[in-house]
Write a protein that holds these residues in place. Structure first.
Motif, PDB file in Angstrom:
ATOM      1  N   PHE A 102      -7.647  23.219  40.159  1.00 56.56           N
ATOM      2  CA  PHE A 102      -6.435  23.856  40.685  1.00 56.56           C
ATOM      3  C   PHE A 102      -5.359  23.823  39.610  1.00 56.56           C
ATOM      4  O   PHE A 102      -5.337  22.918  38.782  1.00 56.56           O
ATOM      5  N   THR A 103      -4.463  24.793  39.643  1.00 58.69           N
ATOM      6  CA  THR A 103      -3.213  24.659  38.885  1.00 58.69           C
ATOM      7  C   THR A 103      -2.086  24.829  39.910  1.00 58.69           C
ATOM      8  O   THR A 103      -2.340  25.286  41.035  1.00 58.69           O
ATOM      9  N   SER A 104      -0.866  24.514  39.516  1.00 56.37           N
ATOM     10  CA  SER A 104       0.271  24.692  40.446  1.00 56.37           C
ATOM     11  C   SER A 104       0.318  26.129  40.935  1.00 56.37           C
ATOM     12  O   SER A 104       0.627  26.401  42.099  1.00 56.37           O
ATOM     13  N   ALA A 121      -2.117  33.280  30.739  1.00 52.65           N
ATOM     14  CA  ALA A 121      -1.723  33.682  32.099  1.00 52.65           C
ATOM     15  C   ALA A 121      -2.850  33.571  33.123  1.00 52.65           C
ATOM     16  O   ALA A 121      -2.686  34.033  34.258  1.00 52.65           O
ATOM     17  N   GLY A 122      -3.975  32.987  32.767  1.00 48.67           N
ATOM     18  CA  GLY A 122      -5.057  32.784  33.750  1.00 48.67           C
ATOM     19  C   GLY A 122      -5.453  34.089  34.415  1.00 48.67           C
ATOM     20  O   GLY A 122      -5.768  35.075  33.752  1.00 48.67           O
ATOM     21  N   GLU A 123      -5.406  34.101  35.727  1.00 52.60           N
ATOM     22  CA  GLU A 123      -5.840  35.304  36.452  1.00 52.60           C
ATOM     23  C   GLU A 123      -4.669  36.231  36.796  1.00 52.60           C
ATOM     24  O   GLU A 123      -4.839  37.205  37.531  1.00 52.60           O
ATOM     25  N   ILE A 140       2.608  39.438  28.402  1.00 53.32           N
ATOM     26  CA  ILE A 140       1.591  38.381  28.548  1.00 53.32           C
ATOM     27  C   ILE A 140       0.835  38.233  27.230  1.00 53.32           C
ATOM     28  O   ILE A 140       0.413  39.231  26.634  1.00 53.32           O
ATOM     29  N   ILE A 141       0.687  36.987  26.815  1.00 53.38           N
ATOM     30  CA  ILE A 141      -0.142  36.690  25.639  1.00 53.38           C
ATOM     31  C   ILE A 141      -1.341  35.902  26.146  1.00 53.38           C
ATOM     32  O   ILE A 141      -1.186  34.815  26.709  1.00 53.38           O
ATOM     33  N   GLU A 142      -2.509  36.478  26.003  1.00 50.44           N
ATOM     34  CA  GLU A 142      -3.720  35.868  26.583  1.00 50.44           C
ATOM     35  C   GLU A 142      -4.850  35.935  25.563  1.00 50.44           C
ATOM     36  O   GLU A 142      -5.108  36.976  24.977  1.00 50.44           O
ATOM     37  N   LYS A 143      -5.514  34.803  25.372  1.00 52.11           N
ATOM     38  CA  LYS A 143      -6.580  34.740  24.368  1.00 52.11           C
ATOM     39  C   LYS A 143      -7.889  35.378  24.853  1.00 52.11           C
ATOM     40  O   LYS A 143      -8.637  35.944  24.062  1.00 52.11           O
ATOM     41  N   SER A 144      -8.161  35.266  26.159  1.00 52.68           N
ATOM     42  CA  SER A 144      -9.462  35.716  26.665  1.00 52.68           C
ATOM     43  C   SER A 144      -9.403  37.183  27.114  1.00 52.68           C
ATOM     44  O   SER A 144      -8.594  37.535  27.977  1.00 52.68           O
ATOM     45  N   ASP A 145     -10.281  38.020  26.549  1.00 49.46           N
ATOM     46  CA  ASP A 145     -10.298  39.442  26.947  1.00 49.46           C
ATOM     47  C   ASP A 145     -10.688  39.595  28.414  1.00 49.46           C
ATOM     48  O   ASP A 145     -10.161  40.447  29.121  1.00 49.46           O
ATOM     49  N   SER A 151       4.873  28.729  29.513  1.00 49.38           N
ATOM     50  CA  SER A 151       3.445  28.577  29.827  1.00 49.38           C
ATOM     51  C   SER A 151       3.261  27.475  30.852  1.00 49.38           C
ATOM     52  O   SER A 151       4.035  26.517  30.907  1.00 49.38           O
ATOM     53  N   ASN A 152       2.230  27.634  31.659  1.00 54.24           N
ATOM     54  CA  ASN A 152       1.792  26.572  32.562  1.00 54.24           C
ATOM     55  C   ASN A 152       0.336  26.263  32.237  1.00 54.24           C
ATOM     56  O   ASN A 152      -0.528  27.143  32.334  1.00 54.24           O
ATOM     57  N   GLU A 153       0.079  25.057  31.806  1.00 54.81           N
ATOM     58  CA  GLU A 153      -1.278  24.609  31.465  1.00 54.81           C
ATOM     59  C   GLU A 153      -1.937  25.477  30.386  1.00 54.81           C
ATOM     60  O   GLU A 153      -3.112  25.826  30.494  1.00 54.81           O
TER      61      GLU A 153
HETATM   62  C1  LIG Z   1      -5.830  26.323  32.303  1.00 53.76           C
HETATM   63  S1  LIG Z   1      -5.589  28.045  32.196  1.00 53.76           S
HETATM   64  C2  LIG Z   1      -3.948  28.184  32.896  1.00 53.76           C
HETATM   65  C3  LIG Z   1      -3.779  29.427  33.700  1.00 53.76           C
HETATM   66  C4  LIG Z   1      -2.413  29.738  34.310  1.00 53.76           C
HETATM   67  N1  LIG Z   1      -1.317  29.569  33.416  1.00 53.76           N
HETATM   68  C5  LIG Z   1      -2.121  29.018  35.612  1.00 53.76           C
HETATM   69  O1  LIG Z   1      -1.026  28.505  35.775  1.00 53.76           O
HETATM   70  O2  LIG Z   1      -2.997  29.011  36.502  1.00 53.76           O
HETATM   71  C6  LIG Z   1      -5.325  28.298  30.452  1.00 53.76           C
HETATM   72  C7  LIG Z   1      -5.057  29.727  30.050  1.00 53.76           C
HETATM   73  O3  LIG Z   1      -4.623  29.751  28.675  1.00 53.76           O
HETATM   74  C8  LIG Z   1      -5.367  30.761  27.979  1.00 53.76           C
HETATM   75  N2  LIG Z   1      -5.284  30.437  26.529  1.00 53.76           N
HETATM   76  C9  LIG Z   1      -5.827  29.398  25.873  1.00 53.76           C
HETATM   77  N3  LIG Z   1      -5.463  29.384  24.569  1.00 53.76           N
HETATM   78  C10 LIG Z   1      -4.620  30.436  24.418  1.00 53.76           C
HETATM   79  C11 LIG Z   1      -3.862  30.932  23.319  1.00 53.76           C
HETATM   80  N4  LIG Z   1      -3.922  30.361  22.115  1.00 53.76           N
HETATM   81  N5  LIG Z   1      -3.092  32.017  23.517  1.00 53.76           N
HETATM   82  C12 LIG Z   1      -3.021  32.612  24.743  1.00 53.76           C
HETATM   83  N6  LIG Z   1      -3.720  32.181  25.805  1.00 53.76           N
HETATM   84  C13 LIG Z   1      -4.503  31.099  25.659  1.00 53.76           C
HETATM   85  C14 LIG Z   1      -6.720  30.709  28.659  1.00 53.76           C
HETATM   86  O4  LIG Z   1      -7.525  31.807  28.368  1.00 53.76           O
HETATM   87  C15 LIG Z   1      -6.256  30.649  30.121  1.00 53.76           C
HETATM   88  O5  LIG Z   1      -5.807  31.909  30.567  1.00 53.76           O
END
Ligand SMILES: C[S@@+](CC[C@H](N)C(=O)[O-])C[C@H]1O[C@@H](n2cnc3c(N)ncnc32)[C@H](O)[C@@H]1O
Length: 391
Positions: free
Chosen positions: A57-59, A94-96, A122-127, A166-168
């Motif tokens: 879970f995340t917040s 940004a997760g999902e 949004i900056i997201e690493k995963s496509d 960012s969160n987590e």
């Molecule tokens: C644990 S999840 C947190 C998801 C969301 N923030 C939440 O509150 O539920 C970590 C997220 O960070 C992304 N991520 C990891 N390294 C990153 C980076 N260097 N730049 C951008 N996104 C990244 C992952 O792909 C995933 O979307």
């Protein structure tokens, strides 16, 4: 779990090890492959990761209240910045897409003047997660609200007036593993031998690790037990430097689990903080369930503060998530439940969600760090709602 996919990832890892000069890779390279290999990495596959049906879970996944209370803080930040037009909110990791949609829906309802001046990036690493975010936001946001995706590198230096947050994120960045052996710091590498992934120790892969401990004032000495093992998140420092460079004027808000350096690297924490999550169970073996389990470590907030200063950021506030959310009105939301006409099961479930966000044994003990660039720090310390002295 798909065994084929596990094996394909293992093959890729073995191949990376075989083609590396000493037939070994750092744990950071290994962890990055497990989490972000573009085909088989944990965060790049299409399965659900976060929430009841995921692994953790995340917040964000607990309740929209988290996003809404964060939205109140972001709005106040915009106001005390003098309501710049445009004001950028840059969400990283940004997760999902749930946090983004909940923040934006809330702001459009309660702060339409803010929304009108907002650019949300949004900056997201995963496509794969980018695709999920796009799909989620297109279903949940009115057409008038526009979200853009970018990489950090694509943003121009000194171009952002606004708030990165960012969160987590940082707990999901690959870390180096180090160990204290025979009164020396050594690094843990990953190799493949006799049909098995194995760990080997050798000299540090980069001088940045020794510099890091000097910078945060941690001196390994006789008080540390033999084989003391811990993590160093060098990629987080690169990320921090880039964010600081992109910011022209504004803030960086980081929410995550972690400690200050003295606690993080306490001699008694002799196995570090590395953890794996698979279907809501945690354990400490990163060499199983390849590509199907999250691998994560805590955040060293002292490192973010100390390196942040070197990169031109100021430290404005550091608090616990429970206090941050209470300051922003979570207590009032709990009180209001006494007067609501909702059916009892709904009241109880909502009360549970709110309690989870501030539970001192869980999410409430997460830390919230606010850094800034080109802002009047003293003035901000006094008025920022989430960081007030709690009374
Ligand atoms: C644990 S999840 C947190 C998801 C969301 N923030 C939440 O509150 O539920 C970590 C997220 O960070 C992304 N991520 C990891 N390294 C990153 C980076 N260097 N730049 C951008 N996104 C990244 C992952 O792909 C995933 O979307």
């Amino acid at each position: 779990m798909n065994i084929d996919s596990c094996n394909f990832l293992l093959e890729k890892i073995i191949n990376r090890i075989d083609t590396s000069p000493d037939k070994k890779i750092t744990f950071a390279e290994y962890m990055d492959l497990c989490l972000y290999d573009w085909e088989y990495g944990y965060y790049t596959s299409n399965d659900i990761k976060i929430g009841t049906q995921g692994d953790f879970f995340t917040s964000t996944s607990i309740s929209p209240d988290f996003a809404q209370l964060l939205g109140i803080q972001l709005h106040q930040i915009w106001e005390i910045s003098g309501k710049p037009q445009p004001f950028y909110l840059v969400e990283m990791g940004a997760g999902e897409g749930t946090l983004a949609s909940n923040i934006l829906v809330f702001l459009s309802e309660y702060y339409p003047d803010f929304i009108e001046n907002l650019e949300y990036i949004i900056i997201e690493k995963s496509d794969a997660l980018k695709d999920k975010q796009k799909c989620h936001l297109s279903k949940n946001l009115p057409e008038s609200i526009n979200v853009k995706w970018s990489s950090l590198d694509e943003l121009e230096d000194n171009s952002i007036v606004g708030c990165f947050f960012s969160n987590e994120l940082i707990d999901a960045i690959a870390v180096h593993l180090i160990t204290w052996k025979k009164e020396q710091l050594q690094e843990i590498y990953v190799t493949y031998n006799e049909g098995k992934i194995q760990q080997v120790c050798d000299v540090l892969s980069t001088h940045k690790i020794a510099n890091y401990f000097q910078t945060i004032n941690i001196n390994f000495s006789a008080t540390y037990p033999e084989d003391y093992t811990t993590e160093v998140n060098l990629q987080a420092l690169d990320w921090l430097e880039k964010v600081a460079n992109k910011l022209k004027q504004g803030y960086l808000l980081t929410i995550d689990y972690g400690y200050i350096a003295d606690k993080y690297y306490h001699p008694q924490r002799f196995q570090g903080t590395l953890k794996c999550y698979y279907q809501h169970r945690h354990h400490n073996n990163p060499y199983i369930n390849l590509g199907f389990q999250d691998i994560t470590s805590h955040v060293n907030f002292t490192a973010l503060e100390t390196y942040g200063l070197q990169y031109g950021l100021s430290n404005i506030g550091y608090t616990q998530q429970a206090l941050f959310l209470m300051n922003l009105g979570l207590g009032d939301r709990l009180n209001q439940l006494s007067y609501t006409k909702l059916p009892l099961p709904e009241i109880l479930s909502r009360r549970n969600q709110l309690h989870n966000l501030i539970n001192p044994q869980g999410l409430g003990n997460f830390k919230v760090l606010l850094q800034s660039k080109n802002i009047d720090v003293e003035k901000n310390k006094v008025i920022l709602q989430g960081f007030k002295e709690f009374s």
